[in-house]
Design an enzyme around this catalytic site. Structure first.
Site, PDB file in Angstrom:
ATOM      1  N   TYR A 286       0.851  -1.197   0.000  1.00  0.00           N
ATOM      2  CA  TYR A 286       0.000   0.000   0.000  1.00  0.00           C
ATOM      3  C   TYR A 286       0.884   1.244   0.000  1.00  0.00           C
ATOM      4  CZ  TYR A 286      -4.326   2.540   1.196  1.00  0.00           C
ATOM      5  OH  TYR A 286      -5.434   3.346   1.189  1.00  0.00           O
ATOM      6  N   TYR A 337      -5.238   4.694  -7.812  1.00  0.00           N
ATOM      7  CA  TYR A 337      -5.490   4.718  -6.368  1.00  0.00           C
ATOM      8  C   TYR A 337      -6.850   4.095  -6.102  1.00  0.00           C
ATOM      9  CZ  TYR A 337      -5.863   6.668  -1.615  1.00  0.00           C
ATOM     10  OH  TYR A 337      -6.000   6.851  -0.255  1.00  0.00           O
TER      11      TYR A 337
END
Ligand SMILES: [Zn+2]
Lengths: 380, 136
Positions: A286, A337
């Site tokens: 992440y 994203y």
């Protein structure tokens, strides 16, 4: 011998995604349905086979609306998870546990958002508390958006270990190189050099523009089913070998903020899969900000604490020659994203041998959703 | 430009904000085990006691970390960038997010000694802020 009761009892058998853009021109519901139906089709299933649905708490769609559109008359397992964008691995873990215990047969996990043309994370439009809760003790001082909170940790890391902005840049450059191989990536046609990174303006010091993730319109979805059913479906299953979440409410009055949740979660995660960090072939981490990849590499044990900067600077995370290629589709920094769900799809592609930056014979993939807020080890 | 959000005051946090209005930086001290805590919360995370008292902090500490926001990421930052946020480690052993005043952005360093000053935002709200120690 693995110690985890979930070991190889569930698998990701379908992945789907929309295009990634700055303005999708359609609703978040339509985006969700597009990604979900693509994932279901990819799994070799039909919408009526889906009986479970898990969503991010921050996702604006409702379970009922999605189930209604898909013509489901009995959604028998559903729910949502907090933690904003970091919920992804936890959701897949919950889906795996649900199918392993018979609560559902085929569970969809998805994320859909108009993250650029709609509500924007980079402007606090989703995450601000309006002075309530813990926001009462940060927001009145102008700490309003996630960038600022994580920059605070990164600054401390630089102070304690000598980590540099150029090392943050090495992460951005490696991930951009991966995106340049991936036609779906937002930055497919735009290269990035370390000089470009160093010349980019500060957003929140120490983060420069190219340390920060994209904002994206799009959606991703996966289908999770049992290992038995997975073996009869068309794709190579991405078995869930181990899964974990970590939410430390309290780490003492003076925690060392350079240690992330991953450090707490990692021992159980690796033991659950019966593997060590050295066995992992490729990682999907992440990357809300480049520096957080450095935190994760250290805290999962891919390198020693404080050595994440040199580790990335030496080329270890870049495909094809790096020891541990990271975010081989470009990640949040350069692909899209979508709150780790684009990473999830890329992890599955690596196990299928279908990545645009394919790690040869990849058998074990680590997926991180938020420096240890959640994590999975997936394997063939 | 809009101002930053003002804190929502709850029964758990009201004594802290009243302290600021009176020029005191109050920390919670657990009546059962003596542990200090900040931000205010209804239970001691060391021993789970709900019995609590409030004690004034010295207001002295050092900068543990800091950020400088250059881009107006939120409308309320538009007329305030570059904007400094600091994380102060108080000598009593807790950390507090705040702002530094009387200090140019490029002069902030981790480890620099700071001391509290009280900044009245409006008649209902006073915020604890910090300045480099010894600049009074
Ligand atoms: Zn106590």
């Amino acid at each position: 011998m693995a110690q985890n009761g979930l070991y190889k009892r569930a698998a990701i058998v379908g992945i789907g995604e929309t295009e990634y853009s700055r303005d999708s021109g359609r609703s978040e519901l339509t985006l969700a349905l597009d990604a979900i139906t693509a994932a279901v089709r990819d799994a070799g299933l039909a919408p009526k086979d889906i009986d479970g649905l898990l969503k991010f708490q921050v996702d604006a769609n409702s379970e009922g609306e999605i189930a209604g559109c898909l013509g489901m008359d009995h959604l028998r397992f559903y729910g949502e998870l907090g933690g904003a964008g970091t919920a992804g691995c936890g959701l897949v873990a919950h889906a795996a546990a649900a199918v392993a215990t018979g609560l559902a047969n085929n569970v969809v996990v998805y994320r859909a958002m108009n993250g650029r043309s709609g509500r924007r994370y980079g402007r606090g439009e989703v995450t601000m508390r309006g002075g309530s809760g813990l926001g009462a003790f940060t927001e009145p001082y102008g700490q309003l958006v996630p960038q600022q909170g994580l920059a605070m940790l990164a600054r401390r890391h630089m102070h304690q270990y000598g980590t540099t902005s150029r090392q943050f840049g090495a992460v951005s450059v490696a991930l951009r190189a991966h995106a340049n191989l991936n036609p779906k990536a937002t930055f497919y046609t735009t290269p990035l050099t370390l000089e470009d990174h160093q010349n980019s303006r500060y957003v929140v010091e120490p983060f420069r523009l190219f340390d920060c993730c994209l904002e994206t319109d799009g959606a991703c979805a996966v289908v999770v089913t049992t290992a038995e059913r997975a073996r009869d479906l068309p794709n190579t299953p991405a078995f869930v070998l181990s899964a974990g979440q970590c939410l430390p409410g309290y780490r003492g009055p003076l925690p060392d903020v350079t240690y992330a949740n991953a450090r707490t979660l990692a021992p159980g995660l690796f033991a659950g899969a019966g593997v060590t960090p050295q066995d992992i072939n490729v990682a999907q981490i992440y990357d809300h900000f480049s520096a957080m990849v450095i935190f994760a590499l250290e805290d999962y044990g891919f390198c020693k604490k404080g050595e994440g900067g040199p580790f990335v600077e030496e080329g270890n995370i870049q495909w094809p020659n790096g020891r541990l290629p990271v975010n081989t589709a470009g990640g949040h920094l350069s692909e899209a994203y979508l709150h780790v769900m684009n990473h999830m799809n890329e992890a599955v592609r690596q196990l299928r041998g279908a990545s645009t930056a394919q790690v040869q014979d990849a058998e074990l993939v680590l997926v991180d959703s938020g420096i240890g807020a959640g994590a999975l080890i997936l394997g063939r | 430009m809009p101002d930053f959000p003002t804190p929502l005051v709850t029964p758990d946090t009201a004594p802290f904000w009243k302290g600021c209005q009176a020029g005191q930086l109050l920390l919670q001290r657990c009546a059962a085990c003596g542990a200090l805590r900040y931000p205010p919360r209804p239970m001691c995370p060391q021993c789970t006691s709900k019995e609590t008292g409030w004690v004034p902090a010295s207001g002295r500490g050092t900068v543990y970390s800091y950020t400088v926001t250059h881009q107006a990421l939120h409308p309320s930052l538009a007329d305030k960038v570059p904007h400094l946020v600091i994380l102060v480690e108080l000598e009593e052993g807790v950390r507090i997010t705040s702002n530094i005043v009387d200090c140019p952005p490029d002069q902030v360093r981790i480890g620099m000694p700071v001391e509290v000053v009280f900044h009245q935002v409006n008649p209902e709200l006073t915020l604890p802020k910090f300045r480099p120690a010894g600049t009074a």
